[in-house]
Design an enzyme around this catalytic site. Structure first.
Site, PDB file in Angstrom:
ATOM      1  CD1 TRP A 151      -2.984   1.422   0.859  1.00 42.70           C
ATOM      2  CD2 TRP A 151      -1.409   2.465   2.032  1.00 42.70           C
ATOM      3  NE1 TRP A 151      -3.451   2.678   1.166  1.00 42.70           N
ATOM      4  CE2 TRP A 151      -2.488   3.344   1.879  1.00 42.70           C
ATOM      5  CE3 TRP A 151      -0.290   2.911   2.740  1.00 42.70           C
ATOM      6  CZ2 TRP A 151      -2.505   4.626   2.409  1.00 42.70           C
ATOM      7  CZ3 TRP A 151      -0.290   4.197   3.260  1.00 42.70           C
ATOM      8  CH2 TRP A 151      -1.387   5.031   3.097  1.00 42.70           C
ATOM      9  CG  HIS A 152       3.323   2.453   3.316  1.00 40.59           C
ATOM     10  ND1 HIS A 152       2.671   1.495   4.046  1.00 40.59           N
ATOM     11  CD2 HIS A 152       3.300   3.579   4.076  1.00 40.59           C
ATOM     12  CE1 HIS A 152       2.281   2.017   5.192  1.00 40.59           C
ATOM     13  NE2 HIS A 152       2.634   3.282   5.237  1.00 40.59           N
ATOM     14  N   GLY A 153       3.963   1.723  -1.175  1.00 41.31           N
ATOM     15  CA  GLY A 153       4.655   2.065  -2.413  1.00 41.31           C
ATOM     16  C   GLY A 153       4.906   0.849  -3.269  1.00 41.31           C
TER      17      GLY A 153
END
Lengths: 480, 367
Positions: A321-323
């Protein structure tokens, strides 16, 4: 538009004054227009993507509510598919393609799939997750579908939390857009206090630490030993101050207008375990994953191996989700591993503590726990911050080499005054948060007498003005 | 408004007033006493150059200051060779990128305040009162030089100019922001620490006389060129007609005023009066203050600057801008980009400047 910019100051004052001047029935329209302007300050065209997901989820919500049986599920899946597709195209397409290229390379052929030349829309993961939580909650029957398109659009786009959260749930936020908020100066003052503290964390601490981190992480082969360790510790505080600073400003700005957003951070670096850390760090995201992924997977009400699988998957997905990079996936996986190891080793650790005479809950035991959590979390930050997996490996290797360019070279490259100031402000933050524990900035400051409060506001303002970094630096979490 | 509301505004007001007062006290008393930064700290190149200029070993008797049109085009070596035996200059180039009034006047004030600050000639590039791009607000360069007199000059000169009402309003707004940033010391400690860490290497970055011609080869070594000069140069080489357009603008603008001299009376009275006062004050100190009109200015600036230029005494102005008189300064072969000359062009320009200085000496000696 950045919260730490002059434009935002003007924007915020104008929007707030207009909000309280307008009759209640027009306020949602003002907030929606303001949110559009706020978002369009980045890449104007990307507002169309936002409206695409808003439209899909708006109708999905109504269809889910009106439908019965299997059709409800179908509409939910349609909505989730649309949201995840947007994420997949804009955030993950090139990453997946890059990995396919590597696979094709191993097989000795060329990847025929073209790359997309697109910029990631700012805050995409935040508003997509907020929109998804709406359709899921309507499906679960916890939230009735919003019939007014403008209000629903505002729920997804509400400017204080549009680009970096907190990721709200419809049960908490949606109804607030229908309620009339009166001019309450105590609430306004509390909102402003939060904003002031958030600005301090962002401008004075996070942006001060940024160059001290960048100098090492942008040239990973250059520094060794304590220089790498110190830069990584600085990053731990940079990302905390950057993100929690943003959250405080967002919550404060919303509160000024009468909206209550959920708490996103609660002094995470004082956590006694990694599990507790996740109850204090980016709370709106960790509870999102808990409610919509971990629990549906079975949570801890399954056999032990399945429980560990659920934990690991949840944190892996959190990393993704973050990257779109292996560094984030490893960062998430590491946290999953930390939690699993913590569960497995719980009894052993208790026995060890007893054998060395350490009482659970004593100051020393608490300190050891907090320090251990900090070391583990900070180690994981290496992957989060490194520009590539290769860089992360080099940095970890170099951190264990105590020869070559070390602390002295690092200090001389940055200037001793810069490093000393960074230390002083990190110490100031830790002391303040230690005293604050479990209170927000406004709750904390309200305990003091009127004159002490006045002195605190003046000192914090003067620190921001004199010691702030005024280059309009972006917030780290905007990229997600 | 009930009691709660009044109480809120009183408290908010008290915080703001206290912050403002303490900031002003720090600005006037604390920071000057600490002597963290010199007067020139906010502009790296100006700082380096002024350091070099004030070095007693330099023995310069003339200074030219202004924007990159001065920094990149006035070669003191060429000027000095032309004035040898006449104006007898030993010129130092104190030009720096974007150094326009009122910042250039601030620099002028400080270099003449110094104990080594006596010069026979000081040449200042004539330019419109600069504005600040919104994106550059709150940066050190747009804060460090403000004082009350510069603020008043910037705003009043702007309101007396031929700018549109929107431009006048915008200029007033940004100058007020810059001045406020200055008096409240916005980001001062952070920037001062950054300055202290960087200052030690300044002297190595400036040539002996402050001049550095524009060249693609020297880009990497040129610490002060923020814009990518190589890109600018290649863009220019792809289409050199821009310089012909500049030549045409210059010809039209100068013709407009020479054909109808009445138009010259519409100068910015306030700006002109300020410049005249500067000239008189300089004369008292034995300095001939000269205002220089550079080539390749845009149409709007010409409309502001030509009447202003001709409102000044003859012995205090040098014009090297009219493409009718100086066609060689508008040739592509002498250009680096649309607005700057290359090394060859800068030699021609400097030679003309030297000759003009000699002419002024003759003019001054005339009874």
């Amino acid at each position: 538009m950045l919260f730490n910019s002059f434009e935002f100051l003007i924007f915020f004052i104008v929007v707030t004054v207009l909000y309280f001047t307008l009759p209640h029935k027009y306020r949602w329209a003002l907030l929606l227009a303001a949110s559009c302007i706020f978002y369009m300050f980045f890449v104007p065209a990307y507002i169309l993507i936002l409206f695409f997901t808003i439209t899909i989820d708006y109708f999905a919500g109504i269809f889910i509510e009106n439908a019965k049986g299997i059709r409800r599920k179908r509409f939910l899946w349609l909505s989730l598919l649309a949201n995840i597709s947007v994420l997949a195209i804009f955030k993950y397409y090139n990453f997946i393609n890059e990995n396919l290229t590597n696979l094709f390379g191993f097989a000795g052929t060329e990847n025929p799939i073209p790359y997309l030349h697109i910029i990631l829309p700012i805050g995409l993961s935040f508003h997509t997750f907020q929109a998804m939580s709406y359709t899921i909650e309507v499906y679960r029957g916890h939230q009735s579908a919003e019939r007014k398109f403008g209000i629903f659009a505002l729920y997804v786009m509400f400017y204080p939390q549009l680009v970096a959260g907190p990721i709200e749930r419809p049960q908490n936020l949606l109804h607030q857009f229908h309620e009339k908020h009166s001019l309450d100066f105590i609430r306004i003052a509390n909102g402003l206090k939060l904003m002031l503290w958030g600005l301090f964390k962002k401008i004075v601490i996070a942006d001060r630490l940024a160059p001290l981190v960048d100098v090492v992480y942008n040239d990973p082969t250059q520094y060794h030993g304590w220089a790498v360790i110190l830069a990584t510790c600085f990053f731990a505080f940079q990302i905390y101050c950057d993100f929690s600073g943003y959250s405080d400003i967002a919550i404060g700005a919303a509160r000024v207008m009468g909206f209550t957003l959920m708490t996103n951070f609660r002094t995470p670096y004082f956590a006694q375990s990694v599990s507790e850390f996740w109850k204090r760090w980016h709370i709106s995201l960790s509870t999102w994953f808990k409610d919509y992924l971990y629990v549906p997977l079975g949570g801890n009400r399954v056999n032990r191996s399945r429980w560990f699988f659920n934990l690991f998957i949840t944190f892996m997905v959190s990393g993704i989700w973050h990257g779109a990079d292996w560094t984030f996936i490893i960062w998430g996986a590491l946290h999953g591993v930390y939690l699993i190891v913590a569960i497995i080793s719980q009894n052993t650790r208790s026995v060890m503590m007893k054998s060395i005479g350490l009482k659970e809950g004593s100051h020393l035991s608490n300190f050891i726990n907090t320090a251990t959590v900090f070391v583990l979390v900070t180690f994981a930050w290496v992957f989060f911050r490194a520009n590539s997996l290769n860089d992360a490996v080099i940095l970890i290797q170099n951190s264990m080499v105590f020869s070559g360019s070390g602390l002295i070279e690092y200090i001389s490259a940055n200037g001793w005054q810069t490093v000393v100031l960074a230390f002083l402000f990190v110490a100031f933050l830790l002391i303040t948060e230690k005293i604050m524990v479990n209170q927000s900035a406004d709750e904390f400051v309200n305990r003091f007498s009127q004159y002490t409060r006045l002195a605190i506001y003046v000192i914090i303002s003067l620190l921001i003005i004199n010691f702030g970094v005024f280059g309009g630096n972006n917030f780290i979490y905007f990229q997600f | 408004m009930n009691k709660d509301h009044k109480y809120f505004f009183v408290r908010l007001g008290a915080v703001l007033v206290l912050v403002l007062c303490l900031s002003i006290v720090a600005n006037i008393l604390l920071y000057p006493a600490l002597k963290l930064t010199p007067w020139s700290w906010g502009a790296e190149l100006v700082d380096s150059k002024s350091h070099q200029l004030q070095n007693p070993n330099g023995k310069f008797n003339a200074v030219v200051l202004g924007s990159s049109r001065v920094y990149r085009q006035v070669d003191p070596q060429v000027v000095d060779s032309v004035t040898d035996g006449k104006a007898e200059t030993r010129l130092f180039n104190l030009g720096a990128n974007w150094l326009f009034p009122p910042e250039s006047f601030y620099v002028y004030d400080h270099i003449t305040k110094n104990e080594n600050g006596h010069y026979d000639y000081i040449i200042i590039e004539l330019a419109k009162v600069s504005s600040v791009d919104f994106k550059n607000l709150h940066t050190v360069r747009t804060i460090y030089w403000y004082n009350l007199s510069d603020l008043i000059f910037a705003i009043t000169a702007s309101w007396n100019s031929n700018f549109s009402i929107i431009e006048k309003g915008y200029n007033t707004f940004v100058h007020l922001i810059g001045y406020t940033d200055n008096i409240i010391n916005l980001g001062y400690i952070t920037e001062a620490v950054r300055y202290l860490n960087a200052a030690h290497s300044f002297d190595q970055k400036v040539n002996g006389n402050g001049f550095q011609f524009l060249s693609v080869d020297q880009n990497e070594a040129d610490m002060f060129e923020e814009e990518n000069t190589a890109k600018r140069n290649s863009r220019f080489l792809r289409d050199t007609s821009v310089v012909t357009k500049r030549s045409e603008i210059s010809r039209k603008q100068f013709s407009k005023y020479s054909d109808n001299p009445k138009l010259l009376k519409s100068y910015n009275i306030y700006y002109s009066a300020t410049l005249k006062k500067m000239i008189t004050d300089a004369q008292k100190k034995g300095t001939q203050l000269i205002f220089l009109l550079s080539p390749r200015i845009d149409k709007k600036q010409y409309d502001e600057l030509i009447p202003l230029f001709y409102s000044l005494p003859e012995e205090n102005r040098i014009e090297i801008s009219d493409s009718r008189s100086y066609p060689e300064l508008y040739l592509a072969e002498n250009s680096f980009d649309a607005t700057h000359l290359n090394q060859k062009g800068s030699r021609i320009y400097s030679r003309i400047l030297g000759e003009k200085l000699n002419d002024l000496v003759i003019l001054k000696r005339r009874p």
